[in-house]
Design an enzyme around this catalytic site. Sequence first.
Site, PDB file in Angstrom:
ATOM      1  N   LYS A 149     -19.332  20.476  49.343  1.00 21.97           N
ATOM      2  CA  LYS A 149     -19.907  19.337  48.626  1.00 21.97           C
ATOM      3  C   LYS A 149     -18.945  18.926  47.533  1.00 21.97           C
ATOM      4  O   LYS A 149     -18.166  19.754  47.036  1.00 21.97           O
ATOM      5  CB  LYS A 149     -21.257  19.714  47.997  1.00 21.97           C
ATOM      6  CG  LYS A 149     -22.172  18.529  47.775  1.00 21.97           C
ATOM      7  CD  LYS A 149     -22.872  18.087  49.052  1.00 21.97           C
ATOM      8  CE  LYS A 149     -23.755  16.893  48.838  1.00 21.97           C
ATOM      9  NZ  LYS A 149     -24.612  16.652  50.017  1.00 21.97           N
TER      10      LYS A 149
HETATM   11  P1  NAD Z   1     -28.941   6.829  47.443  1.00 24.13           P
HETATM   12  O1  NAD Z   1     -27.996   6.742  46.306  1.00 24.13           O
HETATM   13  O2  NAD Z   1     -28.741   5.898  48.584  1.00 24.13           O
HETATM   14  O3  NAD Z   1     -30.435   6.629  46.904  1.00 24.13           O
HETATM   15  C1  NAD Z   1     -31.004   7.417  45.914  1.00 24.13           C
HETATM   16  C2  NAD Z   1     -32.378   6.845  45.633  1.00 24.13           C
HETATM   17  O4  NAD Z   1     -33.069   7.737  44.783  1.00 24.13           O
HETATM   18  C3  NAD Z   1     -32.358   5.502  44.917  1.00 24.13           C
HETATM   19  O5  NAD Z   1     -33.411   4.703  45.411  1.00 24.13           O
HETATM   20  C4  NAD Z   1     -32.636   5.865  43.465  1.00 24.13           C
HETATM   21  O6  NAD Z   1     -33.262   4.818  42.748  1.00 24.13           O
HETATM   22  C5  NAD Z   1     -33.582   7.017  43.661  1.00 24.13           C
HETATM   23  N1  NAD Z   1     -33.618   7.922  42.534  1.00 24.13           N
HETATM   24  C6  NAD Z   1     -32.583   8.453  41.829  1.00 24.13           C
HETATM   25  N2  NAD Z   1     -33.063   9.226  40.852  1.00 24.13           N
HETATM   26  C7  NAD Z   1     -34.398   9.181  40.960  1.00 24.13           C
HETATM   27  C8  NAD Z   1     -35.447   9.777  40.243  1.00 24.13           C
HETATM   28  N3  NAD Z   1     -35.221  10.567  39.221  1.00 24.13           N
HETATM   29  N4  NAD Z   1     -36.703   9.508  40.650  1.00 24.13           N
HETATM   30  C9  NAD Z   1     -36.955   8.688  41.685  1.00 24.13           C
HETATM   31  N5  NAD Z   1     -36.014   8.110  42.390  1.00 24.13           N
HETATM   32  C10 NAD Z   1     -34.772   8.359  42.028  1.00 24.13           C
HETATM   33  O7  NAD Z   1     -28.930   8.347  47.899  1.00 24.13           O
HETATM   34  P2  NAD Z   1     -29.334   8.952  49.312  1.00 24.13           P
HETATM   35  O8  NAD Z   1     -28.101   9.059  50.121  1.00 24.13           O
HETATM   36  O9  NAD Z   1     -30.527   8.242  49.848  1.00 24.13           O
HETATM   37  O10 NAD Z   1     -29.715  10.441  48.871  1.00 24.13           O
HETATM   38  C11 NAD Z   1     -31.037  10.796  48.468  1.00 24.13           C
HETATM   39  C12 NAD Z   1     -31.256  12.268  48.740  1.00 24.13           C
HETATM   40  O11 NAD Z   1     -31.051  12.501  50.124  1.00 24.13           O
HETATM   41  C13 NAD Z   1     -30.278  13.202  48.008  1.00 24.13           C
HETATM   42  O12 NAD Z   1     -30.937  14.400  47.690  1.00 24.13           O
HETATM   43  C14 NAD Z   1     -29.230  13.468  49.050  1.00 24.13           C
HETATM   44  O13 NAD Z   1     -28.521  14.680  48.813  1.00 24.13           O
HETATM   45  C15 NAD Z   1     -30.096  13.519  50.286  1.00 24.13           C
HETATM   46  N6  NAD Z   1     -29.352  13.335  51.537  1.00 24.13           N
HETATM   47  C16 NAD Z   1     -28.727  12.159  51.824  1.00 24.13           C
HETATM   48  C17 NAD Z   1     -28.043  12.045  53.032  1.00 24.13           C
HETATM   49  C18 NAD Z   1     -27.363  10.763  53.436  1.00 24.13           C
HETATM   50  O14 NAD Z   1     -26.890  10.707  54.581  1.00 24.13           O
HETATM   51  N7  NAD Z   1     -27.308   9.743  52.609  1.00 24.13           N
HETATM   52  C19 NAD Z   1     -27.996  13.118  53.918  1.00 24.13           C
HETATM   53  C20 NAD Z   1     -28.664  14.288  53.593  1.00 24.13           C
HETATM   54  C21 NAD Z   1     -29.343  14.377  52.399  1.00 24.13           C
END
Ligand code: NAD
Length: 425
Positions: A115
């Site tokens: 990561k």
């Molecule tokens: P992103 O940046 O696209 O979106 C993050 C979202 O979370 C946004 O809508 C933001 O407003 C919201 N957010 C941030 N802080 C917040 C809070 N305190 N309370 C409520 N909402 C909040 O990110 P993403 O890629 O969707 O990632 C979100 C989660 O999914 C993370 O934990 C990430 O590690 C996990 N994840 C993402 C992927 C991927 O392919 N993008 C894969 C596996 C896991």
Amino acid sequence: MATMLDRSAVQSSQNVWEMAQQQLDDVAALIHLNPSVHAYLREPKRVLHVSIPVRMDNGTFAIFTGYRVQHNMSRGPAKGGIRFHPDVTLDEVKALAMWMTWKCALVNIPFGGAKGGVICDPKAMSMQELENLTRRYTSEISIVIGPEKDIPAPDVYTTPQIMAWIMDTFSMQQGYSVPGVVTGKPLSIGGSLGRDKATARGCLYVVEEALRVLEMPPQGARVAIQGFGNAGLHAADLMAMRGFRIVAVSDTRGGVANPKGLDVRGLIAHKSDTGSVAGFSGGEAITNRDVLECDCDVLVPAALEKVITGDNAGRIRAKIVAEAANGPTLPEADAILHERGVMVLPDILANAGGVTVSYFEWVQDLQENFWEEEEINDRLRRKMVRAFRDTYELASKRNVDMRRGAYAVAVSRVAEATTVRGLYP
Ligand code: NAD
């Protein structure tokens, strides 16, 4: 700043790295893990800490801090996203890297875990500043990344455009194009069809499997989602298309709820116009915290870590918690949810769709041969269903929760690879 305030207001203060190690310790006893292998897997293989000088729009230089952590590479090159967030810490990146090792093993793809993270507030930076930051960070970590070594991908607040800058910077240093160095790229430079929605699609597939084993009808199943970015937005959209009812969503600025079901396409348009789901007219305003406790069948935490705690676990009304986010549930909350009969689909299972299609993207890049979206989604479904069944079977046989089941499958596979390779020198 809204993001930081909101985050501290909803998250527990338990150290996330200790939480990741505790999850490993919990399963070590269950699978009789060799103590030496256990000790080895408790620590990351490699930690790189970099200072990143960036030319800002006002002509000054700012120095940012970044990390790349490789937890384990016994099963193949390391794989894991890059996070741009003001609250990134080394401990968080170490935890996320360890979870990537287990995730790749659980869906049985030939990768280890890594990561990256940079402490920055991308929302307060211009595109030029973000590009400068990304390129210099890539240059600093280029000594440890590469298609055969460690392959980054998107995570919180990093996008396909940022992946394109990573690919270009690395390629310029090599003198030729290296699309396989990073996944989650735009299609025009070797990205994969289906990658943008893969995390959400994988989450949908395992939720469907869970509903099936719990004998709950998918039609009209009520879903609440915290976080409306790549994972949360696409989960809402795909689940609504499958006939689920999205009853509450939230992001950093607040949330909206409607027990009859939100108009998801309207919500997506509202977010695209205003930058948030807050203020959407098709429902009642709801706080970010209330989303977790609202009346629903499936809760999808899709934002950040440590939001389901010993404090609120007793008030969660969902029957299934599908962890699209990494690390949203503390170990103390796991115990409460298990006792209350809530099925938690752990992050290493529920959000593994992203890394699975990242793997497909890497394979396509190396072969220079690209597949149709139907084939990708079909391969993804088979991987996710298989991982769910391996987990469910083990959890049922050993009478443990789904997290321990998933960890038992994944850690056993990593331990086996580590043991059979032996210790160098
Ligand atoms: P992103 O940046 O696209 O979106 C993050 C979202 O979370 C946004 O809508 C933001 O407003 C919201 N957010 C941030 N802080 C917040 C809070 N305190 N309370 C409520 N909402 C909040 O990110 P993403 O890629 O969707 O990632 C979100 C989660 O999914 C993370 O934990 C990430 O590690 C996990 N994840 C993402 C992927 C991927 O392919 N993008 C894969 C596996 C896991």
